[in-house]
Enzyme design. Structure first.
Site, PDB file in Angstrom:
ATOM      1  CG  ASP A  47      -1.567   0.746   1.367  1.00  0.00           C
ATOM      2  OD1 ASP A  47      -2.042   1.140   0.339  1.00  0.00           O
ATOM      3  OD2 ASP A  47      -2.279   1.222   2.291  1.00  0.00           O
ATOM      4  CG  ASP A  95       0.609   7.912  -3.652  1.00  0.00           C
ATOM      5  OD1 ASP A  95       0.212   8.622  -4.807  1.00  0.00           O
ATOM      6  OD2 ASP A  95      -0.035   7.845  -2.322  1.00  0.00           O
ATOM      7  CG  HIS A 103      -5.345   8.610   2.927  1.00  0.00           C
ATOM      8  ND1 HIS A 103      -4.415   9.576   1.950  1.00  0.00           N
ATOM      9  CD2 HIS A 103      -6.001   7.211   2.526  1.00  0.00           C
ATOM     10  CE1 HIS A 103      -4.558   8.306   1.077  1.00  0.00           C
ATOM     11  NE2 HIS A 103      -4.883   7.279   1.581  1.00  0.00           N
ATOM     12  CG  HIS A 160      -6.445   4.343  -2.248  1.00  0.00           C
ATOM     13  ND1 HIS A 160      -4.446   4.269  -1.118  1.00  0.00           N
ATOM     14  CD2 HIS A 160      -5.766   3.926  -2.547  1.00  0.00           C
ATOM     15  CE1 HIS A 160      -3.829   3.232  -2.347  1.00  0.00           C
ATOM     16  NE2 HIS A 160      -5.682   3.474  -3.298  1.00  0.00           N
TER      17      HIS A 160
END
EC number: 4.1.2.13
Length: 307
Positions: free
Chosen positions: A82, A104, A178, A209
């Site tokens: 992740d 990412d 997040h 996400h």
């Protein structure tokens, strides 16, 4: 059963209009709770490891825990990185046995994101490993990932990005974020944007996400026993279920695991202050993870019986 690639898993999810849960893991109890829930629901599973988890537990420990978990299941299980920051960390986990990685590059410019993603794709595909990338920015803080505000994914850029990088799945920004404090007002997701991306990339697996629901029962339990997480707000579960019918094949869940464990442990210490054996409070915490994951699989992801 050995670890698998997400390829077949996502193809079935897309066709069946459900999503597979990608659950972040940090220790033995979390892995056991997730694996037990998956077995009870006969669900495919993605267990994912952040940079923070690698620092906390160590990649070798995580791999050995996964080895033990796989000895006791016949479920299809993916081990995923992740928020990989660069090619180096992706190489390390690919060489270590992960079957899927996320690079990412969302904090870079569009062209630089394409460049770094393409590097990872070339290395991973030579070794049969799936690559998830990200386009757009999610607000919030989780481990080492943080941003002040959302930058929603541009549908036309998404098409160009996928074509030029060759990435296998794409994490998009449509309003999730997040951490535990996702919304300051009424929660909403940009389904018009999601539908446009899905229409432009038919059959292509998308990822959400920052998709924990920040379940109120665990927030309330934690606060009732000394916690200070008032005002936490997540993504309503019915919105996530809807997203799973519009091309979203993978939904990430981390904060809900943390809240479930912490709330139950706080309650245990308050009610049984004499307990000092970690097994006494980690056992109910593990059960809380199991119950929460079962709920997500059945009522949010829609993937019960899909294994």
């Amino acid at each position: 059963m050995p670890l698998v690639s997400p390829k077949e898993m996502f193809a079935k999810a897309y066709a069946g209009k459900y999503a597979v849960g990608a659950f972040n893991v940090n220790n033995m109890e979390i892995i056991q709770g997730i694996m037990t829930a998956g077995a009870e629901e006969r669900s495919p599973l993605i267990l994912q490891v952040s940079a923070g988890a690698r620092k906390y537990a160590g990649q070798n420990y995580i791999m050995k825990l996964m080895e033990a978990a796989l000895m006791e299941t016949d479920l299809p299980v993916v081990l995923h990185l992740d928020h990989g920051q660069d090619l180096d960390i992706c190489k390390q986990v690919i060489d270590g046995g992960f079957t899927s990685v996320m690079i990412d590059g969302s904090h870079h410019s569009f062209e630089e994101n394409i460049r770094v993603t393409r590097e990872v794709v070339e290395y991973a595909h030579e070794r049969g490993v799936w690559v998830e990338a990200e386009l757009g920015v999610l607000a919030g803080v989780e481990d080492e990932v943080s941003a002040e505000e959302n930058i929603y994914t541009d549908p036309d850029q998404a098409v160009e990005f996928v074509e030029r990088t060759g990435c296998d799945s794409l994490a998009i920004a449509i309003g999730t974020s997040h951490g535990a404090y996702k919304f300051k007002c009424e929660p909403k997701l940009d389904f018009e944007r999601l539908e446009k991306i899905t229409n432009l990339l038919p059959g292509y697996p998308l990822v959400l996400h920052g998709a924990s629901s920040v379940l109120p029962e665990f927030v309330e339990m934690a606060n009732a026993y000394g916690g200070q997480i008032a005002g936490a707000c997540g993504v309503p579960e019915h919105l996530l279920r809807k997203a799973a019918t519009h091309g979203v094949c993978k939904i990430n869940i981390d904060t809900d695991i943390r809240l479930a464990m912490t709330a139950v442990i706080r309650k245990h210490f308050a009610e049984k202050p004499g307990d000092f054996d970690p097994r006494q409070y980690l056992s109910p915490a593990r059960d809380a993870v199991r119950g929460m994951v079962r709920h997500k699989i059945r009522h949010v992801l829609g993937c019960s019986g899909a294994a």
